[in-house]
Design a protein around this motif. Structure first.
Motif, PDB file in Angstrom:
ATOM      1  N   GLU A  36      -5.429  -7.284   5.420  1.00  0.00           N
ATOM      2  CA  GLU A  36      -4.739  -6.428   4.472  1.00  0.00           C
ATOM      3  C   GLU A  36      -3.378  -5.978   4.997  1.00  0.00           C
ATOM      4  O   GLU A  36      -2.610  -5.342   4.308  1.00  0.00           O
ATOM      5  CB  GLU A  36      -5.591  -5.195   4.169  1.00  0.00           C
ATOM      6  CG  GLU A  36      -6.880  -5.554   3.445  1.00  0.00           C
ATOM      7  CD  GLU A  36      -7.744  -4.334   3.222  1.00  0.00           C
ATOM      8  OE1 GLU A  36      -7.232  -3.218   3.398  1.00  0.00           O
ATOM      9  OE2 GLU A  36      -8.915  -4.495   2.892  1.00  0.00           O
ATOM     10  N   GLN A  82       1.316  -2.980   2.921  1.00  0.00           N
ATOM     11  CA  GLN A  82       1.012  -1.615   3.355  1.00  0.00           C
ATOM     12  C   GLN A  82       1.701  -1.292   4.675  1.00  0.00           C
ATOM     13  O   GLN A  82       2.191  -0.190   4.877  1.00  0.00           O
ATOM     14  CB  GLN A  82      -0.494  -1.437   3.515  1.00  0.00           C
ATOM     15  CG  GLN A  82      -1.210  -1.336   2.175  1.00  0.00           C
ATOM     16  CD  GLN A  82      -2.677  -0.985   2.367  1.00  0.00           C
ATOM     17  OE1 GLN A  82      -3.154  -0.859   3.492  1.00  0.00           O
ATOM     18  NE2 GLN A  82      -3.386  -0.812   1.277  1.00  0.00           N
ATOM     19  N   GLU A 126       5.390  -0.726   4.077  1.00  0.00           N
ATOM     20  CA  GLU A 126       5.629   0.598   3.502  1.00  0.00           C
ATOM     21  C   GLU A 126       5.458   1.686   4.542  1.00  0.00           C
ATOM     22  O   GLU A 126       6.244   2.628   4.635  1.00  0.00           O
ATOM     23  CB  GLU A 126       4.681   0.828   2.327  1.00  0.00           C
ATOM     24  CG  GLU A 126       5.069   0.008   1.118  1.00  0.00           C
ATOM     25  CD  GLU A 126       4.045   0.124   0.009  1.00  0.00           C
ATOM     26  OE1 GLU A 126       3.063   0.860   0.160  1.00  0.00           O
ATOM     27  OE2 GLU A 126       4.236  -0.548  -1.020  1.00  0.00           O
ATOM     28  N   GLU A 143      -0.932   9.235   3.118  1.00  0.00           N
ATOM     29  CA  GLU A 143      -1.029   7.779   3.015  1.00  0.00           C
ATOM     30  C   GLU A 143      -0.711   7.107   4.349  1.00  0.00           C
ATOM     31  O   GLU A 143      -1.404   6.187   4.776  1.00  0.00           O
ATOM     32  CB  GLU A 143      -0.066   7.265   1.942  1.00  0.00           C
ATOM     33  CG  GLU A 143      -0.541   7.573   0.532  1.00  0.00           C
ATOM     34  CD  GLU A 143       0.515   7.175  -0.492  1.00  0.00           C
ATOM     35  OE1 GLU A 143       1.451   6.434  -0.142  1.00  0.00           O
ATOM     36  OE2 GLU A 143       0.406   7.611  -1.650  1.00  0.00           O
ATOM     37  N   HIS A 181      -3.246   5.028   6.711  1.00  0.00           N
ATOM     38  CA  HIS A 181      -2.942   3.657   7.107  1.00  0.00           C
ATOM     39  C   HIS A 181      -2.957   3.519   8.627  1.00  0.00           C
ATOM     40  O   HIS A 181      -3.539   2.581   9.168  1.00  0.00           O
ATOM     41  CB  HIS A 181      -1.588   3.226   6.554  1.00  0.00           C
ATOM     42  CG  HIS A 181      -1.246   1.817   6.931  1.00  0.00           C
ATOM     43  ND1 HIS A 181      -1.795   0.719   6.309  1.00  0.00           N
ATOM     44  CD2 HIS A 181      -0.452   1.323   7.918  1.00  0.00           C
ATOM     45  CE1 HIS A 181      -1.335  -0.382   6.889  1.00  0.00           C
ATOM     46  NE2 HIS A 181      -0.526  -0.051   7.867  1.00  0.00           N
TER      47      HIS A 181
END
Ligand SMILES: [Zn+2]
Length: 87
Positions: A8, A12, A15, A35, A39
């Motif tokens: 994944e 992500q 970001e 977030e 992460h």
């Protein structure tokens, strides 16, 4: 929420890393902050990168009284990244 999985890692991570400087500066709004923290908790490479950036900042603060130019930071970062990543 799935368990942390490197497959994944991609958008992500981009970001998260894009927000890293503001994250370290404590300038992120709480929603974004959560977030990033989520992460980082699931993504070892980003955690590694975040702590690396943190250490880099500490070094720069200690060695330079004035704020270093961004170009210098980029050069240090690129140099250390080259050293850090092998093969
Ligand atoms: Zn990541």
């Amino acid at each position: 929420m799935s368990a942390g999985d490197n497959a994944e890692c991609g958008t992500q991570c981009q970001e998260a890393l894009a927000q890293l400087e503001r994250y370290l500066d404590g300038e992120l709004p709480n929603t974004t902050l959560d977030e990033i923290k989520t992460h980082l908790a699931a993504c070892y490479p980003c955690t590694d990168r975040a702590s690396f950036e943190e250490q880099l900042r500490a070094i720069v603060r200690r060695d330079c009284v004035d704020a270093p130019p961004p170009s210098l930071l980029v050069r240090i970062r690129e140099h250390l990244a080259t050293v850090h990543i092998e093969g």
